[in-house]
Design an enzyme around this catalytic site. Structure first.
Site, PDB file in Angstrom:
ATOM      1  N   HIS A   1      -3.213  -8.268  -5.789  1.00 59.52           N
ATOM      2  CA  HIS A   1      -2.551  -6.968  -5.743  1.00 59.52           C
ATOM      3  C   HIS A   1      -3.524  -5.827  -6.034  1.00 59.52           C
ATOM      4  CE1 HIS A   1       1.523  -5.859  -4.781  1.00 59.52           C
ATOM      5  NE2 HIS A   1       1.487  -4.873  -5.643  1.00 59.52           N
TER       6      HIS A   1
ATOM      7  N   ARG B   1       0.567  -8.077   1.059  1.00 55.63           N
ATOM      8  CA  ARG B   1       1.031  -8.722  -0.169  1.00 55.63           C
ATOM      9  C   ARG B   1       0.543 -10.173  -0.184  1.00 55.63           C
ATOM     10  NH1 ARG B   1       5.739  -5.894   1.667  1.00 55.63           N
ATOM     11  NH2 ARG B   1       6.383  -4.243   0.221  1.00 55.63           N
TER      12      ARG B   1
ATOM     13  N   ARG C   1      -4.758  -4.781  -2.787  1.00 50.58           N
ATOM     14  CA  ARG C   1      -3.722  -3.977  -2.118  1.00 50.58           C
ATOM     15  C   ARG C   1      -3.718  -2.550  -2.673  1.00 50.58           C
ATOM     16  NH1 ARG C   1       1.382  -4.150   0.633  1.00 50.58           N
ATOM     17  NH2 ARG C   1       3.120  -3.274  -0.544  1.00 50.58           N
TER      18      ARG C   1
ATOM     19  N   TYR D   1       0.133   6.445  -5.847  1.00 49.83           N
ATOM     20  CA  TYR D   1      -1.252   6.525  -5.393  1.00 49.83           C
ATOM     21  C   TYR D   1      -1.747   7.962  -5.293  1.00 49.83           C
ATOM     22  CZ  TYR D   1      -0.592   1.614  -4.481  1.00 49.83           C
ATOM     23  OH  TYR D   1      -0.323   0.278  -4.639  1.00 49.83           O
TER      24      TYR D   1
ATOM     25  N   HIS E   1       6.527  -0.084   2.032  1.00 50.06           N
ATOM     26  CA  HIS E   1       7.399   0.376   0.955  1.00 50.06           C
ATOM     27  C   HIS E   1       8.678   0.962   1.543  1.00 50.06           C
ATOM     28  CE1 HIS E   1       3.869   1.007  -2.096  1.00 50.06           C
ATOM     29  NE2 HIS E   1       4.304  -0.233  -2.066  1.00 50.06           N
TER      30      HIS E   1
ATOM     31  N   LYS F   1       8.900  -7.863   2.282  1.00 46.55           N
ATOM     32  CA  LYS F   1      10.069  -7.969   1.406  1.00 46.55           C
ATOM     33  C   LYS F   1      11.340  -7.705   2.207  1.00 46.55           C
ATOM     34  CE  LYS F   1       8.254  -6.867  -3.185  1.00 46.55           C
ATOM     35  NZ  LYS F   1       8.326  -5.928  -4.323  1.00 46.55           N
TER      36      LYS F   1
END
Length: 292
Positions: A234, A144, A237, A269, A260, A168
């Site tokens: 992004h 990120r 990414r 994806y 995630h 995160k």
């Protein structure tokens, strides 16, 4: 807009105990300020389910997108769940309230040739070594933007080919670094005399670089390299995730690499991979398209 003391306490909880980012806190603040404005002085603790439905309907009439409405409702849910846990309300007024479903847009990605064209910068240009290392790392490891901004040399293990990042929710994960990215990073470290505690990509006076500075630089580099898609961190990414999944088929592995929490976030994806397979089929199979 002045927020209520209850919202102030909730935001303090997110900042201190959840260690939410400034970006996340700003988003909560905006969404909850909209609820306060709509309530027009009514006590938020007294709102009921029909009131929350009316709030979402009001925001819908203001032409907010389904995605924005979902975010508004998510902020309200988080607030009222916290208030319930704190014993400040007897029931959650958001229970059973739903926002319109948002169509999930597929992320844009670079194909492999475009990605290679972008990252293979000439290193003899001003800041060429830094820029090459930056792009190689984004594409190699799928980090990120915030993770790259805060990266220090001590987070990299060149012997093992790994990078440790704080993602995160302050969750740490370890991600592989490819050989091309490793070489580019080592060349940049040597040129910049980067020491263990230094930022890998420092801003002014050696301080942490801003996200905006990296975004603008990547946009400039894409134009220089002749890649005319809308390039941003992004996108690299997304491209990393799509290319790894396309080659491996390992959805759980890609989830771990991206950090995630929920695999449903990663599953988008698989749609990209299916699009690729469908194009291959249409181009290669003799009976893929009927003659008209």
């Amino acid at each position: 807009m002045t927020l209520t003391p209850d919202i102030g306490d909730f935001l303090a909880f997110l900042a201190v105990e959840r260690q939410s980012s400034a970006h996340t806190l700003d988003a909560y603040r905006r969404d909850l300020a909209a609820l306060v404005a709509w309530a027009q002085g009514c006590d938020l603790l007294s709102l009921r389910g029909e009131d929350l439905r009316a709030f979402i309907a009001s925001e819908h009439r203001r032409k907010l997108s389904p995605k924005s409405l979902q975010r508004r409702l998510s902020a309200c849910r988080s607030l009222y769940r916290w208030l319930l846990k704190q014993g400040r309300i007897a029931a959650d007024p958001c229970a059973g309230v739903r926002a319109p479903k948002a169509a999930r847009a597929l992320p844009q990605v670079l194909d492999v040739d475009e990605a290679v064209q972008l990252v293979e910068l000439p290193t003899d240009a001003p800041l060429g070594l830094r820029d090459r290392a930056l792009l190689e790392l984004f594409y190699s490891s799928g980090l990120r933007l915030s993770e790259v901004c805060g990266l220090r040399w001590r987070d990299l293990d060149f012997d093992q080919g790994l990078v440790s990042v704080l993602g995160k929710g302050s969750k740490q994960r370890i991600v592989p670094v490819g050989s091309h990215a490793r070489s580019a990073l080592q060349a940049w470290q040597q040129a910049s005399r980067g020491e263990s505690a230094y930022f890998v990509f420092p801003g002014r006076a050696g301080k942490q670089i801003s996200a905006r500075a990296i975004q603008l630089r990547i946009k400039q580099l894409a134009l220089r390299q002749g890649v005319y898609k809308r390039i941003h961190p992004h996108l690299l990414r997304h491209s990393f995730a799509s290319h790894v999944l396309e080659s491996s088929g390992d959805l759980r592995g890609v989830q771990e690499l991206l950090g995630h929490a929920d695999i449903s976030t990663t599953q988008i994806y698989t749609h990209l991979d299916f699009q690729h397979l469908a194009k291959v089929y249409d181009a290669a199979h003799p009976r893929a398209k009927r003659k008209r």
